[in-house]
Design an enzyme around this catalytic site. Sequence first.
Site, short mmCIF file in Angstrom:
data_model
loop_
_atom_site.label_atom_id
_atom_site.label_comp_id
_atom_site.label_asym_id
_atom_site.label_seq_id
_atom_site.Cartn_x
_atom_site.Cartn_y
_atom_site.Cartn_z
N HIS A 185 13.35 -37.36 -13.48
CA HIS A 185 13.06 -37.70 -12.14
C HIS A 185 11.59 -37.28 -11.78
CE1 HIS A 185 16.94 -38.92 -11.25
NE2 HIS A 185 17.21 -37.90 -11.62
N TRP A 241 -2.99 -2.40 -1.58
CA TRP A 241 -2.99 -3.97 -1.98
C TRP A 241 -3.34 -4.57 -0.76
CZ3 TRP A 241 -0.31 -8.16 0.15
CH2 TRP A 241 -0.04 -9.06 -0.72
N LYS A 291 8.84 -14.80 -14.58
CA LYS A 291 8.48 -13.78 -15.63
C LYS A 291 7.35 -13.80 -16.06
CE LYS A 291 10.21 -11.15 -14.05
NZ LYS A 291 11.19 -10.82 -13.13
N GLU A 317 14.25 -17.67 -13.15
CA GLU A 317 13.32 -16.19 -13.42
C GLU A 317 12.67 -16.17 -14.59
OE1 GLU A 317 13.08 -13.83 -11.75
OE2 GLU A 317 13.53 -12.06 -13.30
N GLU A 344 3.97 -14.39 -14.02
CA GLU A 344 3.50 -13.08 -13.33
C GLU A 344 3.00 -12.07 -14.09
OE1 GLU A 344 6.44 -10.94 -10.84
OE2 GLU A 344 8.10 -11.38 -12.37
N ARG A 385 3.26 0.34 -5.37
CA ARG A 385 2.91 -0.44 -3.97
C ARG A 385 1.56 -1.34 -3.95
NH1 ARG A 385 6.72 1.64 -0.52
NH2 ARG A 385 5.70 1.01 1.12
N LYS A 406 4.69 -3.75 -6.36
CA LYS A 406 6.08 -3.70 -6.64
C LYS A 406 6.93 -3.87 -5.37
CE LYS A 406 9.72 -2.85 -9.21
NZ LYS A 406 10.04 -4.07 -10.04
N ASN A 437 -0.84 1.62 5.82
CA ASN A 437 -0.09 0.40 5.20
C ASN A 437 0.62 -0.69 6.18
OD1 ASN A 437 1.94 -0.86 3.59
ND2 ASN A 437 3.52 0.73 3.67
N GLY A 438 0.18 -1.99 6.08
CA GLY A 438 0.90 -2.77 7.07
C GLY A 438 -0.31 -3.74 7.44
N CYS A 448 0.78 -1.21 -0.15
CA CYS A 448 0.12 -0.02 0.01
C CYS A 448 0.90 1.43 0.15
CB CYS A 448 -1.01 0.13 1.17
SG CYS A 448 -2.02 -1.39 1.50
C1 F6R Z 1 9.35 -10.55 -9.76
C2 F6R Z 1 9.86 -9.67 -8.57
C3 F6R Z 1 9.90 -10.02 -7.17
C4 F6R Z 1 10.80 -9.23 -6.31
C5 F6R Z 1 10.79 -9.57 -4.50
C6 F6R Z 1 11.81 -9.09 -3.88
O1 F6R Z 1 9.60 -9.71 -10.75
O2 F6R Z 1 10.08 -8.52 -8.78
O3 F6R Z 1 9.96 -11.24 -7.07
O4 F6R Z 1 12.12 -9.81 -6.76
O5 F6R Z 1 9.52 -9.15 -4.34
O6 F6R Z 1 11.78 -7.64 -4.04
P1 F6R Z 1 13.17 -6.85 -3.66
O7 F6R Z 1 13.96 -7.10 -4.70
O8 F6R Z 1 12.41 -5.47 -3.71
O9 F6R Z 1 13.57 -7.27 -2.28
#
Ligand code: F6R
Length: 605
Positions: free
Chosen positions: A501, A74, A482, A478, A485, A27, A600, A99-100, A2
Amino acid sequence: MCGIVGAVAQNNVIPILIEGLKRLEYRGYDSCGIAVHLDRKLQRSRSTSRVADLEKQLATSGLTGFTGIAHTRWATHGAPVTHNAHPHFSRDRIALVHNGIIENHDDLRAELQALGYVFESQTDTEVIAHLVDHMYTGDLFETVQQAIKRLTGAYAIAVFSADEPHRVVAARQGSPLIVGLGDGQNFVASDAMAIAGTTDQIIYLEEGDVVDLQLQRVWIVDVNGRSVEREVKTVQAYSSAVELGPYQHYMQKEIFEQPRAIADTLEGVVNIMPELFGDKAFSVFQQIDSVLILACGTSYYAGLTAKYWLESVAKIPANVEIASEYRYRDSVPNPNTLVVTITQSGETADTLAAVKHARSLGMLHTLTICNAATSAMVRECALAYITRAGVEVGVASTKAFTTQLVGLFLLTLAIAQSKNRLSEEQEQAHLKALRHLPAALQSVLALEPHIVAWAEAFARKENALFLGRGMHYPIALEGALKLKEITYIHAEAYAAGELKHGPLALVTEEMPVVTIAPNDTLIEKLKSNMQEVRARGGQLYVFADADSHISPSEGVHVIRLPENYGLLSPILHVVPLQLLAYHTALARGTDVDKPRNLAKSVTVE
Ligand code: F6R
């Protein structure tokens, strides 16, 4: 998560709050809202759509006010519907954003209901609003200081009262909050970016701080209620960095910014020296006998890649742990361990808690690879390397990941050097390879048209497998992350040798299998794994180095990367996977920069 922004000003605060919300939308974007103080009354507007929709709503209603708070949500407690959107009101006197997570919200709700408070939402936030109202003495600053003593959990709040114009009170415990100082106007926000362009004079509040924001003064008390002076920092304005320019999405822009981001991250690296990580790094690197990496999500995959480098180049044992798991498990602490956190935002709650946990176990050597120089994580760790990716707006991390890898490779070299495990010749060869990365990345980005052609086929799938071996296994992880998500395609990654396996059972003619095929020592083994897939009819989509000797054939689609890049190859091989996810998302018409259910910055547990 948030985002919070609040303002006390001599003019209408709505434009500042709306701009702040737009910048905080990363956020969380399940809903948003604004409340202002108007003629000793609370007025609010909320939307379950995006901030742009709220802006239109406000333009139609003509709402104005000189004091206000705003929020982008969020969802944690309660669905993303209007009655759960912030700001929450209590008895038309108190307006509050949060927020929290308040862990004791059930008990408090029961107590407040018994006192006659009627709840309109399922949120834990409304509990705080009613609590503040119940304890209100006519002095909001004093009241909030008392009210937060009843809260358990993590929070940042901003609140105002209909009875006290030109005053916003805010508090933080476990969630970030900054104060922005203006001329006859003051602000509070979840991060400095929210008010960039309005002021660059920023105070980072500390845990337990409560702030009284008025037109001409800002007063802060600490967790013990003592008046404190916090340092005012001048932060660089971010405004131009978040322009989209010629790109359609931030993710696309950020993928294409990677050559620049890596060049910037390497700027100032003339030679490998431990001091790149801080003054005391040399003695720390000499003392340590192992490395423990703590991170989440994409940053965790950067850590997994670095494990290969640390053990093969620096010859130091390295463990990588998911921060949210490490903090809650019994582990055997080793005081000679270097605890490395990796975090783009520097605010991830799980990673922050994990490093605090490591310290509580007596592991005092801490270092962060972080993209936010003024973040909580940088303040938390003794040593740091700041990556220069620039602001990453797209929720799916791209340039932050590749710059983290650069930071981790430099760390590997610096530890190796401190332990006399790196010759001058090797150092120069590694530096040369690092400096060539931006140009090498440009050649990989030029493969985009070929990847667009593949994306059409992927867009029709609901499942995909990703295979890699050795240090490209984390890159497969990774790539799968990507894809899932931003396209919502179910994707899983395996170390290619693991296929037989179990996961091979998933392979049919319908299954696309993305394979990362650098020309390294494992290439022949990988080719055998690819045969196992083809024998079951699986469709291979292979990203192969030019000299891998893998040619297209029936069911085997190949895109060639221009060169083999040795130890730094993961940094190049992840880029086509980012592009594949991006173009598949475009073809499916999903919200690339703001995928559903995500945010984010993950500042809740
Ligand atoms: C995926 C992504 C998340 C962040 C994770 C950690 O694309 O961005 O998996 O990598 O939430 O975030 P940070 O790096 O800000 O601690």
